[in-house]
Design a protein around this motif. Structure first.
Motif, PDB file in Angstrom:
ATOM      1  N   GLU A 236       0.819  -1.213   0.000  1.00  0.00           N
ATOM      2  CA  GLU A 236       0.000   0.000   0.000  1.00  0.00           C
ATOM      3  C   GLU A 236       0.857   1.269   0.000  1.00  0.00           C
ATOM      4  O   GLU A 236       0.399   2.346   0.405  1.00  0.00           O
ATOM      5  CB  GLU A 236      -0.964   0.017   1.196  1.00  0.00           C
ATOM      6  N   ARG A 238       1.863   3.854  -1.973  1.00  0.00           N
ATOM      7  CA  ARG A 238       1.425   4.427  -3.253  1.00  0.00           C
ATOM      8  C   ARG A 238       2.538   5.177  -3.967  1.00  0.00           C
ATOM      9  O   ARG A 238       2.690   5.082  -5.182  1.00  0.00           O
ATOM     10  CB  ARG A 238       0.224   5.354  -3.012  1.00  0.00           C
ATOM     11  N   SER A 297      -6.562  -2.797  -5.906  1.00  0.00           N
ATOM     12  CA  SER A 297      -6.166  -1.455  -6.340  1.00  0.00           C
ATOM     13  C   SER A 297      -6.844  -0.382  -5.483  1.00  0.00           C
ATOM     14  O   SER A 297      -6.226   0.630  -5.126  1.00  0.00           O
ATOM     15  CB  SER A 297      -6.526  -1.250  -7.816  1.00  0.00           C
ATOM     16  N   PHE A 300      -5.104  -0.260  -2.309  1.00  0.00           N
ATOM     17  CA  PHE A 300      -3.808   0.372  -2.503  1.00  0.00           C
ATOM     18  C   PHE A 300      -3.944   1.892  -2.457  1.00  0.00           C
ATOM     19  O   PHE A 300      -3.179   2.585  -1.788  1.00  0.00           O
ATOM     20  CB  PHE A 300      -3.220  -0.079  -3.843  1.00  0.00           C
ATOM     21  N   ILE A 301      -4.947   2.406  -3.168  1.00  0.00           N
ATOM     22  CA  ILE A 301      -5.139   3.854  -3.236  1.00  0.00           C
ATOM     23  C   ILE A 301      -5.626   4.416  -1.901  1.00  0.00           C
ATOM     24  O   ILE A 301      -5.165   5.462  -1.440  1.00  0.00           O
ATOM     25  CB  ILE A 301      -6.126   4.211  -4.364  1.00  0.00           C
ATOM     26  N   LYS A 303      -5.342   2.901   1.041  1.00  0.00           N
ATOM     27  CA  LYS A 303      -4.659   2.277   2.177  1.00  0.00           C
ATOM     28  C   LYS A 303      -5.655   1.484   3.024  1.00  0.00           C
ATOM     29  O   LYS A 303      -5.762   1.674   4.243  1.00  0.00           O
ATOM     30  CB  LYS A 303      -3.933   3.323   3.025  1.00  0.00           C
ATOM     31  N   ILE A 313      -5.251   8.362  -7.640  1.00  0.00           N
ATOM     32  CA  ILE A 313      -3.986   8.571  -6.948  1.00  0.00           C
ATOM     33  C   ILE A 313      -3.826  10.034  -6.567  1.00  0.00           C
ATOM     34  O   ILE A 313      -3.312  10.367  -5.497  1.00  0.00           O
ATOM     35  CB  ILE A 313      -2.812   8.119  -7.843  1.00  0.00           C
ATOM     36  N   TYR A 317      -3.070  11.441  -2.937  1.00  0.00           N
ATOM     37  CA  TYR A 317      -1.880  12.243  -2.653  1.00  0.00           C
ATOM     38  C   TYR A 317      -2.261  13.519  -1.902  1.00  0.00           C
ATOM     39  O   TYR A 317      -1.622  13.904  -0.920  1.00  0.00           O
ATOM     40  CB  TYR A 317      -1.172  12.584  -3.963  1.00  0.00           C
TER      41      TYR A 317
END
Length: 459
Positions: A236, A238, A297, A300-301, A303, A313, A317
């Protein structure tokens, strides 16, 4: 170096690693024995600095804390620096300082003076600056003074070391031990998912760039690169995923421009049937397991939901780094020329400084900042930031002229700092980046770059 000597060195490092994980007393001892090992030669100095990173970043579930680890790291830095300096001939005027080393020392001198005059915690800032100078100058000098064969052998050892870390970590995917930091992000044998992900990004950049430069990409590089992608997804981390992909893309675009060759000649692996066959299989598997991949996914984005329900993403961020960036920008606006001090937190009152109980020297003062360019401008001011970025440009340019792999590795390492400001932390994850970035920036120029340089000089 003979195969027997190599085997003895590997065995010695393995013994030190065992000492690091055995108990707290032996963990402390391992750092100082590693410092002694660093005095044996240039190669040993680089190996010791790489092992120092591993000793520091190893998972608490596998190794006890080293109460003297902070002091031990500085012992390794000093020993490696002294070993390389004594062998360089500089003290006897037998050799000249290379441009990268001179540029590093010059930048370091600025950071030290800035820290002494403007930092609210001058001892903390000076120690951070000196540590970075010692490690970076040591690595640049040691790599630069090695012969081609010795460089290649050591590079392969370091690459294989990262592969071993990956392979040992894989079984922990199904065990709680691999997730002890936050329960969801995979950290392998390292102490944090945000350490494991970037480590796999560096390994992935090495493997990915190597397989693209081979006319018939090896199954080994293909397997390592694919594994790195999966493990980064599980971690995770990123920033690591974005840095790896962008690093390869930038390498593909910029390397041909610097060499004057067509992209297909720079990366002949793109013509490989094996590579495209593998990519086709991956695409088919991805389509079959698309629901699972979508879920992973999304985790992942976001968390695993800790960052909220985010779709892109970019949103992730902004969510994770937005507040940090706002604080950085506010400090830059308030102190545009002087900065707030090298290695100082955006709010210095929040800093926790650990000091040596005997001499009172700061041995640890960790800070959390996101974007390296803004962090540099905040700490040393806009003029200082210009000097730092000139140093980065030198590193990137030299790596680019050396070939696709050095450029890809360097850009990946720097892009990692767009989410985690780690490049100036040689005692932590930055130590790994410095080992490989210094290799990349001292790699001999490619034949095309040499020819281009000669043409430019002739004109």
């Amino acid at each position: 170096m003979t195969s027997r000597a190599t085997s003895i060195a590997v065995f010695g490092l393995l013994v030190l690693l065992i000492l690091r994980v055995a108990s707290m007393p032996t963990a402390n001892l391992s750092f100082f024995l590693l410092a002694a090992y660093a005095t044996l030669g240039r190669r040993e100095a680089i190996q010791a600095l790489a092992m120092c990173w591993l000793f520091t970043m190893v998972s608490s579930g596998l190794a006890p804390p080293a109460s003297l680890g902070g002091v031990g790291r500085y012992a390794v830095f000093i020993a490696a620096f002294g070993s390389v300096v004594l062998r360089s001939g500089v003290l006897s005027s037998a050799s000249s300082i290379t441009k990268p080393v001179f540029a590093t020392i010059s930048l370091g001198f600025f950071l030290i003076v800035h820290s002494a005059l403007l930092s609210p915690m001058p001892d903390v800032s000076i120690l951070k600056a000196v540590s970075w100078i010692m490690v970076t100058a040591t690595l640049l000098s040691a790599w630069g003074q090695m012969g081609t064969d010795e460089r290649l052998k050591l590079f392969k050892q370091l690459y294989n070391g990262l592969v071993v870390i990956m392979l040992i970590s894989v079984p922990l995917v199904v065990l709680p031990l691999g997730y002890i930091r936050n329960g969801t992000g995979f950290q392998g044998i390292l102490n944090h998912p945000q350490a494991f992900g970037p480590t796999m990004a560096i390994l992935g950049a090495l493997a990915g760039s190597r397989l693209l430069t081979q006319r018939n990409p090896s199954w080994g590089y293909l397997g390592v690169f694919a594994s790195c992608l999966v493990l980064i997804l599980l971690s995770e981390a990123r920033t690591a995923g974005v840095a790896l992909i962008l690093g390869l893309v930038i390498g593909l675009v910029v390397a041909p421009l610097l060499s004057g060759r067509k992209i297909i000649d720079t990366v002949p692996g793109l013509k490989s049937r094996r590579l495209w066959g593998w990519a086709s299989i991956v695409l088919i598997v991805a389509l079959v397991f698309s629901p699972l991949i979508y879920q992973k996914s999304s985790n992942f984005i976001s968390k695993s939901g800790r960052a909220g329900e985010l779709m892109t993403i970019a949103e992730a961020y902004d969510k994770s780094r937005g507040d940090l960036i706002d604080r950085l920008l506010a400090n830059i606006e308030e102190n545009p020329l002087t900065g707030i001090g090298f290695g100082i937190a955006s709010n210095s009152f929040e800093m926790i400084v650990e000091r040596d109980p005997v001499m009172g020297l700061p041995i640890s003062a960790s800070i959390e900042k996101g974007v390296l360019p803004l962090a540099v401008a905040e700490e040393v001011g806009l003029i200082g930031a210009f000097l730092v970025f000139m140093w980065f440009w030198m590193v990137v340019k030299r790596a680019g002229l050396s070939g696709f792999t050095p450029l890809t590795l360097t850009t990946t390492a720097l892009l990692l700092n767009m989410g985690e400001n780690i490049f100036f932390s040689p005692g932590g994850l930055g130590g790994l980046l410095l080992v490989f970035v210094c290799w990349a920036s001292t790699e001999p120029l490619s034949l095309e770059a040499k020819s281009m340089k000669k043409r430019q000089e002739h004109n």
